[in-house]
Design a protein around this motif. Structure first.
Motif, PDB file in Angstrom:
ATOM      1  N   CYS A 275      17.194  -8.702 -19.654  1.00  0.00           N
ATOM      2  CA  CYS A 275      16.353  -7.611 -19.140  1.00  0.00           C
ATOM      3  C   CYS A 275      16.756  -7.215 -17.724  1.00  0.00           C
ATOM      4  CB  CYS A 275      14.885  -8.010 -19.182  1.00  0.00           C
ATOM      5  SG  CYS A 275      14.198  -8.116 -20.848  1.00  0.00           S
ATOM      6  N   PHE A 276      17.063  -8.187 -16.878  1.00  0.00           N
ATOM      7  CA  PHE A 276      17.461  -7.864 -15.505  1.00  0.00           C
ATOM      8  C   PHE A 276      18.787  -7.114 -15.480  1.00  0.00           C
ATOM      9  CE2 PHE A 276      14.443 -10.874 -13.412  1.00  0.00           C
ATOM     10  CZ  PHE A 276      14.013 -10.014 -12.419  1.00  0.00           C
ATOM     11  N   VAL A 277      19.734  -7.529 -16.322  1.00  0.00           N
ATOM     12  CA  VAL A 277      21.028  -6.839 -16.358  1.00  0.00           C
ATOM     13  C   VAL A 277      20.855  -5.400 -16.838  1.00  0.00           C
ATOM     14  CG1 VAL A 277      23.242  -6.773 -17.546  1.00  0.00           C
ATOM     15  CG2 VAL A 277      22.424  -8.906 -16.584  1.00  0.00           C
ATOM     16  N   LEU A 278      20.074  -5.196 -17.876  1.00  0.00           N
ATOM     17  CA  LEU A 278      19.852  -3.836 -18.363  1.00  0.00           C
ATOM     18  C   LEU A 278      19.107  -2.990 -17.334  1.00  0.00           C
ATOM     19  CD1 LEU A 278      18.978  -4.403 -22.129  1.00  0.00           C
ATOM     20  CD2 LEU A 278      21.099  -3.522 -21.146  1.00  0.00           C
ATOM     21  N   LEU A 279      18.173  -3.613 -16.590  1.00  0.00           N
ATOM     22  CA  LEU A 279      17.508  -2.877 -15.510  1.00  0.00           C
ATOM     23  C   LEU A 279      18.513  -2.427 -14.459  1.00  0.00           C
ATOM     24  CD1 LEU A 279      14.142  -4.720 -14.745  1.00  0.00           C
ATOM     25  CD2 LEU A 279      14.449  -2.296 -15.234  1.00  0.00           C
ATOM     26  N   ALA A 280      19.394  -3.332 -14.062  1.00  0.00           N
ATOM     27  CA  ALA A 280      20.380  -2.992 -13.038  1.00  0.00           C
ATOM     28  C   ALA A 280      21.364  -1.933 -13.519  1.00  0.00           C
ATOM     29  CB  ALA A 280      21.138  -4.252 -12.612  1.00  0.00           C
ATOM     30  N   GLU A 281      21.599  -1.872 -14.836  1.00  0.00           N
ATOM     31  CA  GLU A 281      22.581  -0.938 -15.383  1.00  0.00           C
ATOM     32  C   GLU A 281      21.940   0.291 -16.016  1.00  0.00           C
ATOM     33  OE1 GLU A 281      25.809  -1.187 -15.331  1.00  0.00           O
ATOM     34  OE2 GLU A 281      26.339  -3.285 -15.005  1.00  0.00           O
ATOM     35  N   SER A 282      20.620   0.420 -15.928  1.00  0.00           N
ATOM     36  CA  SER A 282      19.930   1.480 -16.667  1.00  0.00           C
ATOM     37  C   SER A 282      20.315   2.877 -16.194  1.00  0.00           C
ATOM     38  CB  SER A 282      18.410   1.297 -16.561  1.00  0.00           C
ATOM     39  OG  SER A 282      18.013   1.276 -15.206  1.00  0.00           O
ATOM     40  N   LEU A 283      20.640   3.037 -14.911  1.00  0.00           N
ATOM     41  CA  LEU A 283      21.012   4.361 -14.390  1.00  0.00           C
ATOM     42  C   LEU A 283      22.506   4.484 -14.137  1.00  0.00           C
ATOM     43  CD1 LEU A 283      18.086   4.932 -11.832  1.00  0.00           C
ATOM     44  CD2 LEU A 283      18.195   5.530 -14.258  1.00  0.00           C
ATOM     45  N   ALA A 284      23.301   3.556 -14.675  1.00  0.00           N
ATOM     46  CA  ALA A 284      24.748   3.566 -14.441  1.00  0.00           C
ATOM     47  C   ALA A 284      25.398   4.748 -15.151  1.00  0.00           C
ATOM     48  CB  ALA A 284      25.369   2.260 -14.910  1.00  0.00           C
ATOM     49  N   GLN A 285      26.393   5.324 -14.480  1.00  0.00           N
ATOM     50  CA  GLN A 285      27.132   6.466 -15.036  1.00  0.00           C
ATOM     51  C   GLN A 285      28.565   6.095 -15.430  1.00  0.00           C
ATOM     52  OE1 GLN A 285      25.813   9.416 -15.516  1.00  0.00           O
ATOM     53  NE2 GLN A 285      23.947   9.418 -14.265  1.00  0.00           N
ATOM     54  N   ASP A 286      28.920   4.816 -15.322  1.00  0.00           N
ATOM     55  CA  ASP A 286      30.317   4.411 -15.547  1.00  0.00           C
ATOM     56  C   ASP A 286      30.457   3.444 -16.722  1.00  0.00           C
ATOM     57  OD1 ASP A 286      28.967   2.354 -14.339  1.00  0.00           O
ATOM     58  OD2 ASP A 286      30.577   1.806 -12.957  1.00  0.00           O
ATOM     59  N   TRP A 287      29.653   3.647 -17.757  1.00  0.00           N
ATOM     60  CA  TRP A 287      29.737   2.742 -18.900  1.00  0.00           C
ATOM     61  C   TRP A 287      31.033   2.919 -19.686  1.00  0.00           C
ATOM     62  CZ3 TRP A 287      27.587  -1.593 -20.072  1.00  0.00           C
ATOM     63  CH2 TRP A 287      26.321  -1.904 -19.597  1.00  0.00           C
ATOM     64  N   GLN A 288      31.778   4.001 -19.426  1.00  0.00           N
ATOM     65  CA  GLN A 288      33.066   4.122 -20.101  1.00  0.00           C
ATOM     66  C   GLN A 288      34.056   3.082 -19.581  1.00  0.00           C
ATOM     67  OE1 GLN A 288      31.791   6.217 -17.967  1.00  0.00           O
ATOM     68  NE2 GLN A 288      33.285   6.714 -16.373  1.00  0.00           N
ATOM     69  N   LEU A 289      33.749   2.486 -18.411  1.00  0.00           N
ATOM     70  CA  LEU A 289      34.583   1.424 -17.857  1.00  0.00           C
ATOM     71  C   LEU A 289      33.938   0.074 -18.183  1.00  0.00           C
ATOM     72  CD1 LEU A 289      35.288   3.022 -14.362  1.00  0.00           C
ATOM     73  CD2 LEU A 289      36.746   3.100 -16.398  1.00  0.00           C
ATOM     74  N   ALA A 290      33.893  -0.233 -19.451  1.00  0.00           N
ATOM     75  CA  ALA A 290      33.261  -1.488 -19.866  1.00  0.00           C
ATOM     76  C   ALA A 290      34.187  -2.689 -19.702  1.00  0.00           C
ATOM     77  CB  ALA A 290      32.807  -1.382 -21.325  1.00  0.00           C
ATOM     78  N   GLU A 291      35.484  -2.433 -19.456  1.00  0.00           N
ATOM     79  CA  GLU A 291      36.435  -3.542 -19.414  1.00  0.00           C
ATOM     80  C   GLU A 291      36.167  -4.475 -18.237  1.00  0.00           C
ATOM     81  OE1 GLU A 291      37.251  -0.387 -19.493  1.00  0.00           O
ATOM     82  OE2 GLU A 291      38.087  -0.086 -21.519  1.00  0.00           O
ATOM     83  N   PHE A 292      35.864  -3.910 -17.047  1.00  0.00           N
ATOM     84  CA  PHE A 292      35.685  -4.795 -15.895  1.00  0.00           C
ATOM     85  C   PHE A 292      34.385  -5.591 -16.023  1.00  0.00           C
ATOM     86  CE2 PHE A 292      33.545  -0.933 -14.380  1.00  0.00           C
ATOM     87  CZ  PHE A 292      32.403  -1.437 -13.806  1.00  0.00           C
ATOM     88  N   ARG A 293      33.399  -5.078 -16.737  1.00  0.00           N
ATOM     89  CA  ARG A 293      32.201  -5.873 -17.000  1.00  0.00           C
ATOM     90  C   ARG A 293      32.537  -7.071 -17.900  1.00  0.00           C
ATOM     91  NH1 ARG A 293      30.370  -0.513 -16.755  1.00  0.00           N
ATOM     92  NH2 ARG A 293      28.437  -0.207 -15.561  1.00  0.00           N
ATOM     93  N   LEU A 294      33.327  -6.811 -18.937  1.00  0.00           N
ATOM     94  CA  LEU A 294      33.716  -7.893 -19.843  1.00  0.00           C
ATOM     95  C   LEU A 294      34.590  -8.914 -19.129  1.00  0.00           C
ATOM     96  CD1 LEU A 294      33.564  -8.985 -22.700  1.00  0.00           C
ATOM     97  CD2 LEU A 294      35.556  -7.578 -23.288  1.00  0.00           C
ATOM     98  N   LEU A 295      35.466  -8.456 -18.239  1.00  0.00           N
ATOM     99  CA  LEU A 295      36.299  -9.390 -17.478  1.00  0.00           C
ATOM    100  C   LEU A 295      35.450 -10.270 -16.569  1.00  0.00           C
ATOM    101  CD1 LEU A 295      39.422  -7.247 -16.489  1.00  0.00           C
ATOM    102  CD2 LEU A 295      39.343  -9.194 -18.046  1.00  0.00           C
TER     103      LEU A 295
END
Length: 332
Positions: A275-295
């Motif tokens: 829930c905290f991670v989704l809250l922090a990412e809820s207004l993110a505009q760069d979800w097309q760059l999912a690779e650095f999150r996975l790294l």
């Protein structure tokens, strides 16, 4: 109450595109972890709101200073392990503070907020909004606005009784692992300049809490669980890629998560982290760059496994030394 408490700042953040409302939503969710109808509910809500805001501000302030992050994250890792000695409820409080610290460090440089005092104040405002809702909820149930507090001497006796149940050697190993892993995670995020570094630090924190028993097999299972949960969250955000859709998905999830909040510590860790991670990412505009999150998640899993392997070797060494001592000095 949790859904309504997070809904107002998130909706304001959608309309204004100001990142400060994310911190208000995080503070609201942190305060909503306490049940206001319980005897300690309002006191716990006040502590969670105030201490969580301070933790977020400290994390934001430490970002960009590797040595400061090393010491601060190590201190919070030890604090979390120390609070776990007194039972799962105090451990939940410590984990919430550790999450706020990780979010504060990871959000530095994102948006136009550069003042840790502003971060802490916005988080407190979100917590105060939830406390206002909590007072209303207590009024609906016909309860006092502030419940009678028990004697703190009795409370300390109960906590001390919990602490005696955990073997000292096991706790010391766990405390050493939490301190080392947290310190290294905070150092790596700052030293490498990782974007949204809370994906790494929270992965380390959650994996260590799931593998609390110090078993190597349990540590591998916890790492795979953390990797699976983080991968699911990344897949969700990458498939939506829209702040309104993210908020519309997140608010029911928060309400359901709070309504079905697990009493088991491991499930609580997974619920809170997601829930905290989704809250922090809820207004993110760069979800097309999912690779650095996975790294970041992969780095966190590797770091947690290395620390778990080190602790396992240390535990085996201590067990051998104990057996040798027992063989050299047999009981009469």
């Amino acid at each position: 109450m949790a859904g309504l408490g997070c809904a107002l700042p998130l909706l304001l953040g959608l309309f204004s595109a100001h990142p400060g409302f994310l911190w208000a939503a995080a503070g609201a969710f942190q305060a909503a972890q306490a049940n206001p109808l319980h005897r300690f509910g309002m006191l716990r809500m006040l502590l969670l709101s105030g201490l969580g805001a301070c933790s977020a501000g400290l994390g934001f302030w430490s970002a960009g200073q590797p040595l400061v992050s090393l010491g601060l994250f190590g201190a919070f890792g030890f604090l979390l392990a120390w609070l776990q000695r007194f039972g799962s409820e105090t451990g939940k409080v410590g984990f919430g503070l550790a999450v706020c610290l990780c979010l504060g460090q990871g959000q530095q440089g994102i948006g136009n907020l550069h003042n840790p005092y502003a971060i802490a104040m916005l988080s407190i405002l979100g917590g105060l909004w939830v406390m206002l809702l909590a007072f209303g909820l207590r009024g609906i149930h016909g309860l006092r606005m502030w419940p009678y507090m028990p004697r703190f001497v009795s409370l300390f006796k109960v906590l001390k009784r919990h602490a005696r149940r955990l073997p000292r050697q096991q706790w010391r190993l766990h405390a050493a692992g939490c301190t080392l892993a947290f310190a290294l995670a905070g150092l790596v995020v700052d030293w490498a300049g990782l974007q949204r570094g809370y994906w790494l630090t929270l992965t380390v924190a959650a994996t260590l809490q799931l593998a609390f028993q110090g078993n190597l097999v349990r540590a591998v299972q916890a790492s795979l669980t953390s990797l699976g949960v983080a991968g699911s969250l990344i897949l969700l955000g990458h498939s939506l890629q829209s702040p309104p859709l993210m908020v519309a998905t997140l608010l029911p999830l928060i309400a359901v998560s709070r309504a079905l909040q697990a009493s088991h510590y491991a499930w609580f860790v997974l619920q809170t982290t997601a829930c905290f991670v989704l809250l922090a990412e809820s207004l993110a505009q760069d979800w097309q760059l999912a690779e650095f999150r996975l790294l970041n998640v992969l780095f966190g899993v590797v770091l947690a496994l290395l620390v778990a392997l080190l602790l396992h070797g240390l535990q085996q060494l201590l067990n051998k030394r104990t057996r040798r001592t027992a063989a050299a000095h047999p009981a009469p």
